[in-house]
Design an enzyme around this catalytic site. Sequence first.
Site, short mmCIF file in Angstrom:
data_model
loop_
_atom_site.label_atom_id
_atom_site.label_comp_id
_atom_site.label_asym_id
_atom_site.label_seq_id
_atom_site.Cartn_x
_atom_site.Cartn_y
_atom_site.Cartn_z
N ASP A 153 53.52 66.78 43.09
CA ASP A 153 54.55 67.47 42.31
C ASP A 153 55.35 68.37 43.26
O ASP A 153 55.13 68.34 44.48
CB ASP A 153 53.92 68.29 41.17
CG ASP A 153 54.84 68.35 39.94
OD1 ASP A 153 55.96 68.90 40.08
OD2 ASP A 153 54.47 67.83 38.88
N HIS A 216 60.16 65.93 40.28
CA HIS A 216 58.87 66.56 40.63
C HIS A 216 58.41 66.13 42.03
O HIS A 216 57.24 65.81 42.24
CB HIS A 216 57.80 66.20 39.58
CG HIS A 216 58.02 66.87 38.26
ND1 HIS A 216 57.62 68.16 38.00
CD2 HIS A 216 58.63 66.43 37.13
CE1 HIS A 216 57.95 68.48 36.76
NE2 HIS A 216 58.59 67.46 36.21
N ASP A 279 59.25 61.72 34.48
CA ASP A 279 59.70 62.76 33.55
C ASP A 279 60.63 63.75 34.26
O ASP A 279 60.66 63.83 35.48
CB ASP A 279 58.49 63.52 32.99
CG ASP A 279 57.65 64.16 34.10
OD1 ASP A 279 57.49 63.52 35.16
OD2 ASP A 279 57.19 65.29 33.92
N GLU A 280 61.37 64.48 33.46
CA GLU A 280 62.14 65.64 33.92
C GLU A 280 62.84 65.42 35.27
O GLU A 280 62.55 66.11 36.24
CB GLU A 280 61.21 66.87 33.99
CG GLU A 280 60.58 67.17 32.64
CD GLU A 280 59.59 68.34 32.67
OE1 GLU A 280 59.49 69.02 31.64
OE2 GLU A 280 58.92 68.57 33.69
N TRP A 347 54.72 62.31 25.37
CA TRP A 347 54.31 63.71 25.40
C TRP A 347 55.29 64.61 24.67
O TRP A 347 54.89 65.61 24.08
CB TRP A 347 54.15 64.19 26.86
CG TRP A 347 55.45 64.41 27.59
CD1 TRP A 347 56.18 63.46 28.24
CD2 TRP A 347 56.16 65.64 27.74
NE1 TRP A 347 57.31 64.03 28.78
CE2 TRP A 347 57.32 65.36 28.50
CE3 TRP A 347 55.93 66.95 27.31
CZ2 TRP A 347 58.26 66.35 28.84
CZ3 TRP A 347 56.85 67.94 27.65
CH2 TRP A 347 58.01 67.64 28.40
#
Length: 512
Positions: A153, A216, A279-280, A347
């Site tokens: 990450d 990330h 994600d993100e 999620w």
Amino acid sequence: MPTVPKPISFTKDEGFFELSKNTVFSGVAKGMGGLFSYLGLASGVENRLTAVIDDGKQDEEYMLQVSPGEIKIIGGERGIYYGVMTLLQLAAKNLKDGIANIPVCKIDDRPKYAYRGFMLDVSRHFFPPSTIKKILDVLSVLKINYFHLHISDNQGYRLESKEFPKLNEIGSVRAGTRGDGKEVKGYYTAAEIEEMVGYALERRIEIIPELDIPGHTIALLASYPYLGCEGKEMKVAETFGISDNILCAGKESTYEFLYKLVDEIASYFPSKYFHLGGDEAPKTKWKNCPHCKKALIDNNLKSFSELQSHFINKIIERLEQKGKTVIVWNEAIYGGLLKDGAICQYWSDGKKPRRVFAAADGGRKTIISKFSPYYLDYPYGMTPLKKTYNFDPEMDGFTSEGLKNIMGVEAPLWTEYVDTEEKLFYQMLPRLMAVAESGWGSAKDYTDFKVRLESLRPLFAMMGIKMPSLGECDPGPIKGAIATVKFFINAFDRSMINSSINAIKAQSERRR
Ligand SMILES: [Zn+2]
């Protein structure tokens, strides 16, 4: 009868089987009794546990029969192991002076879902192999069969890399956390990974590695700046939150790097699954990058979201050649072009859960990790045990067709604010017991669950784990609200505010 997860069927009769140090685990059960060492059994009468594989049963199914002179387990290979774990729980509950008087009984049992998982983030904080082994013991007791390890990450990369040594020299070290000046570092060596994987397999658990891309990834970018759109030097992140700095999806060199890295990671973990995150990932840098803009045109893509699908698909293809099935967080399916075989880990509610439901309808396999009941890093005030327990993975929104594609459940534990083993287990248990029950498909009865949970407290204590009291797990609305506010104040502390102010300043300077 008090075990977790609760068996499908249980009938009790008169009498006991005396389990002691002299009980012999024979047949297929030979070698499955390792965790009984936690009980500190004393010498007793000689008796036997026998186990026989029944080809007519499914792999995870078992029948456990306790009579005064003998215990018998019949089942699939994994099922027999689960039978032994049920026996361990029964033994711990009935233990006195080193002897466990197990009531005569018959149990028929099998899980509802094939996938029952727990995720640990070892990037934000690193936990040594000894902690990982303790976690694997707990998962084993609860019949959880997948351990998802979030190894990379913004705040650190945690596997030995022979291919890319700077991932260890630079990417595995951060100078501090939110201004505390305390260095956080560490990674698992190849030998440690091999040992953890073997330890897990003995417990019928697969370890699934997650390389989160393209977002990330500051630990990767700090180690090899050419992976970013701008090629800028940067430090491993010392604060939390989502970053605009993500891997460049236009340069061929990014793909060459990732192919080699996923090959290396896949060589460590024999699991059939490989997690690619997804994600993100804000597309701010991509929109201003000549390489990314060219990739958009060259590949006939309509948006940068589609470029993310294209990016992940290339790595999926590489992993599919190795026989792996890829799992991604739900944002990764929003690009619309993600390969069919990839599994969606759901999620976030976000604004688009309907896309998750529609994908399941269309045949995409889905794992349920909805954050509000299942994120174990949240304080009990925000996510009380009762909320986790009562959550039904077959949530509203899935059609009957979509429900068929739910593979199971997984509870993630992010570790921004979890920096010790004690805190880790405090957050994890007993909520993971509730998740294990939903994954197993045990009938819901919260009062009954709490009784069974309490009776397992001594076993976890023998394993060196202290669980919070039931009062702490369900603090009620007022204490809950206070805990929630505290959590968010802590999450958005000065360093976060300062970094936001700096970002705004930098942006206004660019405009001038
Ligand atoms: Zn780029």
